[in-house]
Design a protein around this motif. Structure first.
Motif, short mmCIF file in Angstrom:
data_model
loop_
_atom_site.label_atom_id
_atom_site.label_comp_id
_atom_site.label_asym_id
_atom_site.label_seq_id
_atom_site.Cartn_x
_atom_site.Cartn_y
_atom_site.Cartn_z
N ARG A 95 0.83 -1.22 0.00
CA ARG A 95 0.00 0.00 0.00
C ARG A 95 0.85 1.25 0.00
O ARG A 95 0.56 2.22 -0.71
CB ARG A 95 -0.89 0.00 1.24
N SER A 99 0.81 4.20 -2.90
CA SER A 99 0.51 5.63 -2.73
C SER A 99 1.72 6.46 -3.15
O SER A 99 1.57 7.56 -3.68
CB SER A 99 0.05 5.97 -1.32
N ARG A 100 2.92 5.91 -2.97
CA ARG A 100 4.10 6.60 -3.49
C ARG A 100 4.01 6.73 -5.01
O ARG A 100 4.25 7.81 -5.56
CB ARG A 100 5.35 5.80 -3.10
N GLY A 103 1.40 9.34 -5.91
CA GLY A 103 1.85 10.68 -5.54
C GLY A 103 2.92 11.18 -6.47
O GLY A 103 2.94 12.35 -6.83
N THR A 270 -7.81 0.29 -6.30
CA THR A 270 -6.43 0.21 -5.78
C THR A 270 -6.37 -0.66 -4.53
O THR A 270 -5.37 -1.34 -4.30
CB THR A 270 -5.87 1.62 -5.47
#
Ligand SMILES: [Zn+2]
Length: 333
Positions: A95, A99-100, A103, A270
């Motif tokens: 996870r 998200s990295r 982003g 996701t």
């Protein structure tokens, strides 16, 4: 010999808090030679390098376990250089990686807004390679026919050399014109899943000095694909343009060669994707794995044995013991 090994010997259990455990894990990782998964400056991650670490700690920031089980294999599964002690921790690591990746795309777009590029016709005019009447004629042909790139019309109707168009594009994109010298299709077919070659026009050309991967494109650069490839291969990626005929011939050769076994999957969200990636890691128990986002796809590569890589970054040696998964989210396959 103790049945259970205490992870951190210098603390007693009652003062242990999750945040303190996280901080100490990070410190211990550093002394263990941990290299940040994103940076390239730390050198390449050699899958299986964990073998030399006597006591490996869980890579999840959210890990709550204070005791580790001695019989649990601490080499597998390894995700982005870190071992996950449990399915829950592997999920947390996946996870965080997702998200990295999300982003990074947004930050990248904010930092580098679509730059205005001088139209190719004006670049060629400025170089004195075409005249105003030639440009007007080519634009008119494009408009009337409703298709084709301006460069193609200049070649077809105005007698320009294809090579001049490629030179003009390289000026437009401020990038080099590459050659196919040293291109070994069998080796380059293992660099990325075929779908990226077909869909995004990426063409891995060669690795120079074991650390630079040259990537050729036909008429435009793709900065976000280059970044994803850098992270996956742990190599510096240099992009440039290729002459159209050379590009197409090299791509044809590459697509005839065996690629890494690739599974295409679709996830509904996701959240579902993170669960699916975790399940794959738990099931396959890879010695190394990485997840990057390349445009609308998430690309997971897993290395099943430490001998699966060659000398250049994490690139596969011969395609054995490496598997690719290419995921899309939602209805797109
Ligand atoms: Zn853990």
């Amino acid at each position: 010999m103790p049945f259970l090994t205490k992870k951190l010997d210098n603390r007693s259990m009652d003062v242990r808090t999750p945040s303190a455990a996280g901080a100490e894990s990070a410190l211990l990782w550093e002394s263990d030679g941990y290299r940040p998964s994103r940076g390239l400056e730390g050198g390449v991650e050699v899958p299986g390098f964990g073998q030399s670490i006597p006591r490996r700690l869980c890579g999840s920031d959210e890990c709550m376990s204070t005791w580790t089980v001695p019989w649990r294999n601490r080499r597998r599964p390894t995700f982005e250089g870190q071992w996950g002690c449990s399915g829950r921790c592997v999920l947390a690591m996946v996870r965080a990686a997702m998200s990295r990746e999300l982003g990074e795309g947004e930050a990248g777009m904010a930092a580098a807004p679509h730059r205005h590029r001088v139209p190719l016709g004006l670049v060629l005019l400025a170089q004195g390679w075409i005249t105003h009447p030639q440009l007007r004629h080519a634009l008119e042909s494009q408009r009337v026919n409703g298709r084709g790139r301006i460069g193609d019309w200049l070649v077809a109707e105005c007698g320009l050399e294809a090579e001049q168009i490629t030179r003009g594009l390289s000026l437009q994109w401020s990038c080099p014109v590459l050659s196919v010298r040293g291109f070994v299709p069998e080796a380059m077919a293992l660099v990325m899943p075929r779908v990226f070659v077909e869909e995004f026009g990426l063409l891995p050309l060669r690795v120079v000095g074991l650390r630079i991967l040259y990537m050729g494109l036909e008429d435009r650069l793709d900065a976000s694909a280059a970044l994803a490839m850098e992270q996956m291969a742990q190599l510096k990626v240099e992009s440039g343009l290729l002459d159209s005929a050379q590009f197409r011939e090299a791509r044809r050769q590459l697509l005839q060669c065996d690629a890494v076994e690739t599974k295409m999957e679709t996830a509904v969200s996701t959240t579902a994707l993170a669960a699916r990636v975790t399940a794959i890691l738990e099931q396959k128990q890879p010695v190394a794995s990485r997840l990057v986002r390349l445009h609308q796809y998430y690309w997971l590569r897993i290395w099943l044995e430490s001998g699966a890589t060659g000398k250049s970054g994490t690139l596969p040696k011969n395609g054995e013991d490496v598997q690719d998964y290419v995921f899309s989210i939602g209805g797109r396959a």
